[in-house]
Design a protein around this motif. Sequence first.
Motif, short mmCIF file in Angstrom:
data_model
loop_
_atom_site.label_atom_id
_atom_site.label_comp_id
_atom_site.label_asym_id
_atom_site.label_seq_id
_atom_site.Cartn_x
_atom_site.Cartn_y
_atom_site.Cartn_z
N LEU A 171 0.84 -1.21 0.00
CA LEU A 171 0.00 0.00 0.00
C LEU A 171 0.87 1.25 0.00
O LEU A 171 0.64 2.19 -0.77
N TRP A 172 1.88 1.26 0.87
CA TRP A 172 2.76 2.43 0.96
C TRP A 172 3.71 2.51 -0.23
O TRP A 172 4.00 3.61 -0.73
N VAL A 173 4.20 1.37 -0.68
CA VAL A 173 5.08 1.36 -1.85
C VAL A 173 4.35 1.93 -3.06
O VAL A 173 4.88 2.77 -3.79
N ASN A 199 3.37 -8.46 -9.04
CA ASN A 199 2.33 -9.43 -9.41
C ASN A 199 1.03 -9.19 -8.66
O ASN A 199 0.30 -10.13 -8.31
N LYS A 200 0.77 -7.93 -8.37
CA LYS A 200 -0.45 -7.59 -7.63
C LYS A 200 -0.76 -6.12 -7.88
O LYS A 200 0.13 -5.31 -8.04
N GLN A 201 -2.04 -5.81 -7.89
CA GLN A 201 -2.46 -4.42 -8.04
C GLN A 201 -3.18 -3.99 -6.78
O GLN A 201 -4.10 -4.67 -6.31
N VAL A 202 -2.74 -2.89 -6.20
CA VAL A 202 -3.36 -2.40 -4.96
C VAL A 202 -3.69 -0.93 -5.12
O VAL A 202 -3.29 -0.28 -6.10
N GLY A 203 -4.42 -0.39 -4.17
CA GLY A 203 -4.67 1.04 -4.15
C GLY A 203 -3.56 1.73 -3.38
O GLY A 203 -2.55 1.12 -3.05
N GLY A 204 -3.73 2.99 -3.11
CA GLY A 204 -2.72 3.72 -2.36
C GLY A 204 -3.33 4.38 -1.15
O GLY A 204 -4.55 4.34 -0.94
N VAL A 205 -2.49 4.98 -0.34
CA VAL A 205 -2.96 5.73 0.82
C VAL A 205 -3.47 7.07 0.33
O VAL A 205 -2.75 7.82 -0.34
N ASP A 206 -4.74 7.36 0.61
CA ASP A 206 -5.31 8.60 0.11
C ASP A 206 -6.06 9.36 1.19
O ASP A 206 -6.37 8.81 2.25
N ILE A 207 -6.33 10.62 0.90
CA ILE A 207 -7.16 11.48 1.75
C ILE A 207 -8.27 12.02 0.86
O ILE A 207 -7.99 12.66 -0.16
N LEU A 208 -9.50 11.70 1.19
CA LEU A 208 -10.66 12.12 0.40
C LEU A 208 -10.54 11.68 -1.06
O LEU A 208 -10.93 12.39 -1.98
N GLY A 209 -9.95 10.49 -1.26
CA GLY A 209 -9.84 9.94 -2.61
C GLY A 209 -8.66 10.45 -3.41
O GLY A 209 -8.52 10.12 -4.58
N VAL A 210 -7.78 11.25 -2.79
CA VAL A 210 -6.62 11.81 -3.49
C VAL A 210 -5.35 11.27 -2.83
O VAL A 210 -5.28 11.16 -1.60
N ASN A 211 -4.36 10.89 -3.64
CA ASN A 211 -3.07 10.45 -3.12
C ASN A 211 -2.65 11.40 -2.00
O ASN A 211 -2.62 12.62 -2.20
N PHE A 212 -2.31 10.84 -0.83
CA PHE A 212 -2.13 11.70 0.34
C PHE A 212 -0.99 12.70 0.16
O PHE A 212 -1.03 13.81 0.72
N ILE A 213 0.02 12.36 -0.65
CA ILE A 213 1.12 13.30 -0.89
C ILE A 213 0.61 14.49 -1.70
O ILE A 213 0.90 15.65 -1.41
N GLY A 214 -0.19 14.18 -2.74
CA GLY A 214 -0.77 15.24 -3.55
C GLY A 214 -1.73 16.10 -2.75
O GLY A 214 -1.78 17.33 -2.93
N PHE A 215 -2.48 15.47 -1.85
CA PHE A 215 -3.42 16.22 -1.01
C PHE A 215 -2.67 17.21 -0.13
O PHE A 215 -3.04 18.39 -0.03
N LEU A 216 -1.60 16.75 0.52
CA LEU A 216 -0.82 17.63 1.38
C LEU A 216 -0.14 18.74 0.58
O LEU A 216 -0.06 19.88 1.02
N PHE A 217 0.34 18.39 -0.62
CA PHE A 217 0.95 19.39 -1.49
C PHE A 217 -0.05 20.50 -1.82
O PHE A 217 0.27 21.69 -1.76
N ASN A 218 -1.28 20.10 -2.16
CA ASN A 218 -2.31 21.09 -2.49
C ASN A 218 -2.72 21.91 -1.27
O ASN A 218 -3.00 23.11 -1.39
N LEU A 219 -2.75 21.27 -0.12
CA LEU A 219 -3.20 21.94 1.09
C LEU A 219 -2.15 22.92 1.61
O LEU A 219 -2.50 23.97 2.16
N LEU A 220 -0.89 22.58 1.43
CA LEU A 220 0.19 23.36 2.05
C LEU A 220 0.82 24.35 1.06
O LEU A 220 2.05 24.45 0.96
#
Length: 296
Positions: free
Chosen positions: A111-113, A188-209
């Motif tokens: 998930l984090w990777v 060999n696997k597809q997973v989601g990522g860590v998100d905030i309100l459906g947005v990649n959490f890094i992108g969310f923090l970037f937009n917020l800050l």
Amino acid sequence: MIAINIKEWATSSFFLFSSPSNRLYYLYLISFIILALLFAKNKKEIFTKSYWFNPSAIFDYKVYGFNSLLKVLLITPVIFSVFTVTKSVLGILYFFFPNFSAFSLSDGSLLWVFTFYSFIINDFFRFFLHFLMHKIPFLWKFHRTHHTATMLTPFTLHRNHPVEVLLAQCRNVISLGVISGSFMFLFNKQVGGVDILGVNFIGFLFNLLGSNLRHSHIFLGYGPMEYLFLSPAQHQIHHAKDVELYNKNYGIVLSVWDILFKSFRISRDVKISGFGTGEKSVEHTFKSQILSAFKP
């Protein structure tokens, strides 16, 4: 049919403030105002009519509305999809590395990777298309519209020629396909990522800050951190009309791409005389900004 499309246009465009995936999400704009009040030299300037309703800003609003309507009303053939790109990437990788054994990680680690992996690759694709739009004269004809803004506001992000909007959509499809295909190959696997309100959490923090400060007159630098993350001041350098600052800081979030492509410039000791392409006069009209790009 038209009524449905117009309704979709209204909900996606004029209520864009409710979408966390858009940089004009209301929380990002609130943070923009707070940071502007903290760092602006003239606190009142951010609330003046001349800032939000000058000819450059008004054209930003018009071109955003036009582009969003164009997306809804135009029915374009689907040349390729994320699935198509994913399948192609997997095929290429297995062709060159037929005996590759996928890495094994726990679902929690994956998930984090995936979160960081997808963010980094997407950031590179955004940088690289931006880089090409400056380096290839044919593409610059369309990207120039973004750089003719003489006053930067958060809405300047959407001051894009319709052709550039189409190219950005293609970039997103390719980026997502490359991310999905290569990640599936590696793990060999597809997973989601860590998100905030459906947005990649890094992108969310970037937009917020402070991402909206990039398109503003508030010259906020990050000091030594600029060697890792591009600051609002560095993006303003990219928009500067000063000739000696041309072709610098193409990146979105990470500085590494500009460092590798030798287009990196820190903000320390930089003075900007204004924004734009350096032309003596700029017309903020569809004729000069949109239609003229199609001329030979």
